[in-house]
Design a protein around this motif. Structure first.
Motif, short mmCIF file in Angstrom:
data_model
loop_
_atom_site.label_atom_id
_atom_site.label_comp_id
_atom_site.label_asym_id
_atom_site.label_seq_id
_atom_site.Cartn_x
_atom_site.Cartn_y
_atom_site.Cartn_z
N PHE A 174 0.83 -1.21 0.00
CA PHE A 174 0.00 0.00 0.00
C PHE A 174 0.87 1.25 0.00
N ILE A 175 1.91 1.27 0.83
CA ILE A 175 2.82 2.41 0.86
C ILE A 175 3.57 2.54 -0.46
N ASN A 176 3.98 1.42 -1.04
CA ASN A 176 4.66 1.47 -2.33
C ASN A 176 3.76 2.06 -3.42
N THR A 177 2.49 1.69 -3.39
CA THR A 177 1.56 2.21 -4.39
C THR A 177 1.39 3.72 -4.24
N LEU A 178 1.28 4.18 -3.00
CA LEU A 178 1.19 5.63 -2.78
C LEU A 178 2.47 6.33 -3.24
N THR A 179 3.60 5.69 -2.98
CA THR A 179 4.88 6.27 -3.39
C THR A 179 4.97 6.42 -4.91
N VAL A 180 4.37 5.50 -5.63
CA VAL A 180 4.37 5.58 -7.09
C VAL A 180 3.31 6.56 -7.58
N ILE A 245 9.93 4.77 -12.77
CA ILE A 245 8.49 4.58 -12.99
C ILE A 245 7.76 5.92 -12.93
N TRP A 246 8.27 6.89 -12.14
CA TRP A 246 7.68 8.23 -12.15
C TRP A 246 7.80 8.86 -13.53
N LEU A 247 8.98 8.76 -14.10
CA LEU A 247 9.20 9.33 -15.43
C LEU A 247 8.40 8.59 -16.49
N ALA A 248 8.26 7.28 -16.33
CA ALA A 248 7.49 6.50 -17.30
C ALA A 248 6.03 6.92 -17.29
N HIS A 249 5.42 7.00 -16.12
CA HIS A 249 4.03 7.41 -16.03
C HIS A 249 3.86 8.85 -16.49
N THR A 250 4.85 9.68 -16.22
CA THR A 250 4.78 11.07 -16.68
C THR A 250 4.77 11.13 -18.20
N TRP A 311 -2.86 4.13 -10.03
CA TRP A 311 -3.19 3.30 -8.87
C TRP A 311 -3.54 1.87 -9.30
N ASN A 312 -4.28 1.74 -10.39
CA ASN A 312 -4.71 0.42 -10.84
C ASN A 312 -3.72 -0.25 -11.79
N ASP A 313 -2.60 0.39 -12.04
CA ASP A 313 -1.65 -0.15 -13.02
C ASP A 313 -0.92 -1.38 -12.48
#
Length: 380
Positions: A174-180, A245-250, A311-313
């Motif tokens: 859950f924390i990892n998902t929020l971090t992403v 992954i931040w840059l990828a989603h961006t 979130w659902n990825d």
């Protein structure tokens, strides 16, 4: 008849009925998923959610105690008897039929007597009590198999949610998902807002080409860029990391974000922008003090979609973070709970509602600000 007071055109009624139909079509599966998440595992596997309030028919295979087991066989008068209950291993319900062969598992009704080849007689009551009797002492290391048809009452439980919420590592995921999710939602919104203003109100060479390129990038499937992008990240040292992954989603979210925000900002009243420029405001001041507050509805709308998407990825998270226990996101953790063959439906239904709790909270929170933004953007 159109135009008569107190009557609505047929087209309006058709629109209303269509909206109601769409709402029902979207709501019904969700309601069914909710009901299924509280149902017993065994009942969920054999019947649909619409039967959750009625008794469920289930077939059980029970093996009676072996005649050679100590204390299993006793003598009652002239008969040798083995007794028991088909629900001794757990469960409840009413027996409607039974059989002694897999070829005909419901050959006998409760109260009837089935005669075996060796002369043994078998009977089962509605409450599940079975009796096997013979004229001579019974022998054998394995007990008689009984095929029982049971009508079980509706069973609802919280075990599905306990399994999901109390599973090992769910808190860390859950924390990892929020971090992403949080940075992957904020970063593209900030970049797209600046880009949308520049493409809408700033004049520079190649602006039309950039707009066309943004529109073209919307239709590019992200699956085509996953492996090349991962190789690039690995070469520069950010592979399998949160930065990657931040840059990828961006990158995946920017084309649609820029397109939506550019069109919205372009539609703002031209007089406001020109008045600010006459007063000596710079483009940055116009963007921060005028455009950004008026664009809050569009920003909130994209934030909702981007948050839900990230979130659902599962695919992007699996590629750019992997299955490392320290970085596994919630969708990956819930996938592991389903088992190697994905047959644990009770886990799937409960996981669905556990995973949508945070997105629902974000949606309702931003919806309030969305209405406020719409009012703030009105022009007198």
């Amino acid at each position: 008849m159109e135009g008569i007071a107190g009557r609505k055109p047929a087209l309006i009624w058709a629109v209303h009925l269509s909206v109601v139909l769409l709402v029902v079509l979207w709501t019904l599966p969700t309601f069914g998923l909710l009901v299924s998440s509280f149902r017993d595992k065994d009942q969920l596997s054999v019947s649909g959610w619409w039967t959750s309030l009625t008794s469920t028919e289930r077939n059980l295979v029970v093996r009676a105690p072996a005649p050679d087991d100590k204390g299993a066989q006793r003598q009652e008068g002239a008969f040798h008897v083995i007794t028991g209950n088909v629900f001794d291993g757990g469960g409840a319900g009413a027996v409607s039929a039974f059989g002694v062969s897999s070829q005909d598992p419901s050959a006998f009704a409760v109260g009837e007597t089935a005669v075996l080849k060796d002369g043994e007689r078998v009977s089962v009551t509605e409450t599940g009590d079975f009796r096997i009797e013979a004229d001579q002492p019974m022998t054998g290391k394995r007990g008689q198999r009984l095929f029982v048809t049971v009508l079980e009452p509706p069973l609802f439980t919280l075990d599905n949610y306990r399994t999901v919420l109390l599973s090992e590592g769910i808190g860390r995921s859950f924390i990892n998902t929020l971090t992403v999710t949080i940075p992957a939602t904020i970063i593209p919104i900030l970049i797209a807002a600046f880009a949308g203003y520049a493409l809408a109100w700033m004049r520079f060479p190649g602006r039309t080409f950039l707009v066309a390129m943004v529109v073209g990038l919307i239709v590019v499937p992200l699956q085509m860029s996953l492996i090349p992008l991962l190789r690039l990240y690995t070469d520069i040292g950010i592979g399998k990391s949160y930065v990657g992954i931040w840059l990828a989603h961006t990158g995946f979210g920017l084309p649609l974000a820029i397109y939506l925000l550019r069109n919205y900002i372009k539609g703002l009243p031209k007089e406001i922008i020109e008045s600010a420029r006459v007063d000596g405001a710079s483009d940055f001041e116009i963007f921060v003090k005028i455009v950004l507050p008026l664009s809050f509805p569009a920003l909130a709308s994209f934030a909702i979609f981007q948050f839900l998407w990230v979130w659902n990825d599962l695919l992007v998270a699996t590629v750019f973070l992997g299955n490392n226990e320290e970085q596994l996101v919630m969708t990956g953790r819930l996938r592991e709970l389903l088992g190697s063959r994905g047959g644990n439906w009770e886990i799937l239904t409960a996981s669905a509602f556990v995973s949508i709790a945070v997105p629902l909270a974000v949606f309702f929170a931003l919806q309030r600000y969305l209405v406020r933004g719409l009012l703030a953007g009105s022009v007198k």
